[in-house]
Design an enzyme around this catalytic site. Sequence first.
Site, PDB file in Angstrom:
ATOM      1  N   ARG A  93       0.830  -1.196   0.000  1.00 34.00           N
ATOM      2  CA  ARG A  93       0.000   0.000   0.000  1.00 34.00           C
ATOM      3  C   ARG A  93       0.867   1.250   0.000  1.00 34.00           C
ATOM      4  NH1 ARG A  93      -2.515  -4.013   2.949  1.00 34.00           N
ATOM      5  NH2 ARG A  93      -4.801  -4.098   2.877  1.00 34.00           N
ATOM      6  N   HIS A  96      -0.674   3.296   4.878  1.00 35.29           N
ATOM      7  CA  HIS A  96      -1.149   2.190   5.714  1.00 35.29           C
ATOM      8  C   HIS A  96      -0.475   0.869   5.334  1.00 35.29           C
ATOM      9  CE1 HIS A  96      -4.390   4.571   7.582  1.00 35.29           C
ATOM     10  NE2 HIS A  96      -4.526   5.110   6.387  1.00 35.29           N
ATOM     11  N   ASN A 169      -9.608   5.959  11.436  1.00 38.89           N
ATOM     12  CA  ASN A 169      -8.320   6.205  12.077  1.00 38.89           C
ATOM     13  C   ASN A 169      -8.509   6.282  13.584  1.00 38.89           C
ATOM     14  OD1 ASN A 169      -6.815   6.462   9.641  1.00 38.89           O
ATOM     15  ND2 ASN A 169      -7.461   8.586   9.423  1.00 38.89           N
ATOM     16  N   PHE A 182      -4.807  15.040  -1.261  1.00 40.20           N
ATOM     17  CA  PHE A 182      -4.277  13.861  -0.583  1.00 40.20           C
ATOM     18  C   PHE A 182      -2.917  13.414  -1.135  1.00 40.20           C
ATOM     19  CE2 PHE A 182      -4.164   9.309   0.610  1.00 40.20           C
ATOM     20  CZ  PHE A 182      -4.236   9.471   1.976  1.00 40.20           C
TER      21      PHE A 182
END
Length: 720
Positions: A93, A96, A169, A182
């Site tokens: 990933r 994460h 989260n 992002f």
Amino acid sequence: MGTRSSKSDSGKTKAAPSAKTDQAQSYAEAQGHGGETHQSTDDLARTMTTQQGVPIADDQNSLRAGERGPTLLEDFILREKIFHFDHERIPERVVHARGYGAHGVFELTESLADYTRADVLSTVGQQTEVFVRFSTVAGNKGSMDLARDVRGFAVKFYTKQGNWDIVGNNIPVFFIQDPIKFPDLVHAVKQEPDRAFPQAQSAHDNYWDFASLSPEAWHMVMWQMSDRTIPRSFRTMEGFGVHSFRLVDAEGKSTFVKFHWKPHQGLQSVLWNEAVKINGADPDFHRRDLWQAIENGDFPQWDLGVQLFDQETADRLPFDHLDSTKLIPEEEVPVRIVGTMTLNRNVDNFFAATEQVAFCTQNVVPGIDFSDDPLLHGRNFSYLDTQLKRLGGPNFTHIPVNAPRCPVMNFQQDGHMAMHNPKGRANYEPNSWGPDGGPRENPTIGYRSFPAEVQGTKQRIRAETFADHYSQARQFFISQMPIEQKHIGDALVFELSKVERVDIRARAVSHLRLIDEGLAATVADGLGLDLPEPAQAAKPTLELPPSPKLSILGNAPEDFKGRKMGILLTDGSSAELFAALTKALDAEGALYEVVAPKIGGVTLDDGTKVPAQQKIDGGPSVLYDAVAVLPSKAGVAMLAKDATAKDFVADAFAPCKFIGHTEAAATLFQAAGVTEPDDGFIALAKAKDAKGFIVQCRSLRFWARELRVDLDAAALKAPA
């Protein structure tokens, strides 16, 4: 829209225009062109473009219908940027990457049938299988568990109506308001591209350059610099769905909802000095803790809580609930507990389950829908694309950990690694093959989106209701106890001291002046920096009341259950005292490990042989929540000459751990430089003293000690 800083040709920072400023003019001013339309060759060479070379006018905001409306699928700039970002890494990933998971069950204890037709939230007593994956965000797969970082807390419910994912989260807010930012956030916090370091750290120029130019990030920065980002374990942290969602009942009525996970184990974090040493001693500290707890039958549990509110309540809030940089204080909208999740089974194979599990925020079931939170819309768009890249094709739901536990029937076929295809002649719909023609739509039980009214001009814009960037950041800070506030200041000084450019440090401190002047002064002093002018704010900071639920220490556990004690023994240690202490720990539901000079263990004063779980130089005190130092007189003379034994004591003292000890241990304390024992030291002279020691340990730390051992704490008062 809040202020957005940019550098003019003169080098001075200036605020970006408000959301209602003409976009073309805004872009020109941000580039330093004033209102002129003529651009030189150099200007064009610096202009941001898409991969197709199309100039970009606004890289800060996604295209949406109206200021607070939904994000539009036609936004090819967002699509391309997120698409490219999702495909940057293979196979791990991008974010994460370092995760750990476990199986469990969710049991509903209070029905929400009045609010939703989701079966999983309707039938009291119903148990639903779950899989949970915890993770860090910034580090690669091989990074350490105790990095200062946000923790992912993702839960997959295998419901009767399909899979539902709460992809959250351990912090209820985020750094950005719009998903188009992002990739920039993650690029900034990850390793710097020219040198590929630092790993799993935000303490570097790129991250703080981005944060200091992004006023919207500063609420999250305060959480990031708090002890929330160095949790004691996965078991002792909260989880949050972050965004507002909708619950929709059988009649189509909608209620907004935010999801919370409340740990039965209470909240607890470590100190930064401990985290650094734990990463060296056991980089798998969180993984090991979760695995051992489940293997020991001490199953971690969290309550699922919901904040339910209607549009009228949302309109009364002094902020926009669609803004992911904001939370709703529990004092404003209480959290209602509706069920309990228990993790009761470790995975059989890490890769098959934890590495291949695919979470998507878009995975909802009938009765659960999305709000118009723009960041949520971007995540819905992004996650499916991410899983396609990571897992090789569109059939990742055929992997057992991702497969629904209810029937799956459609006409989707073939593709990479297809495990099953539609049966029969028909692979299309509509068809006229009758019962043999395959599945059909079901308007009665099928998923229906809430028919929210949408209107507004199609434009790239940030709502004015998103423009208050500092009020909740201040609310978070003043909600902390003095020791916690000190830790935030310490973290900011440490992180910014790793930033090479002085102007970035100063720009960061300028934001702190809008959050708390005392904090800004503390950080500036710690950096040897003149206090800069305050940053420009789109809206003034509101004086919101403290929210006690935001403090870790204010919500700490009331027992020592599930914690671990390190017991330092030598040959000749008291068998009676050791037996009494371990009995008291067992009664409390706590764990312990014997630490000894040799891994083979020790022989107690009655001849009993006790094996060790750790050799002293492999079991430092930072791995434990409290320690007991129980050497014999002969044994302590040997320990007092050993550097690691002295570290064991010193590293328990500095982070304010409770220390149980025999009279003989004084020799080791003196050798380690611990010459002023306090009330956090509990003498264990007789067997009956053991129980009282465990009672003391329920407080987890003797915080008053920090006021004595850290000069930065001199002005603080001990917490009540």
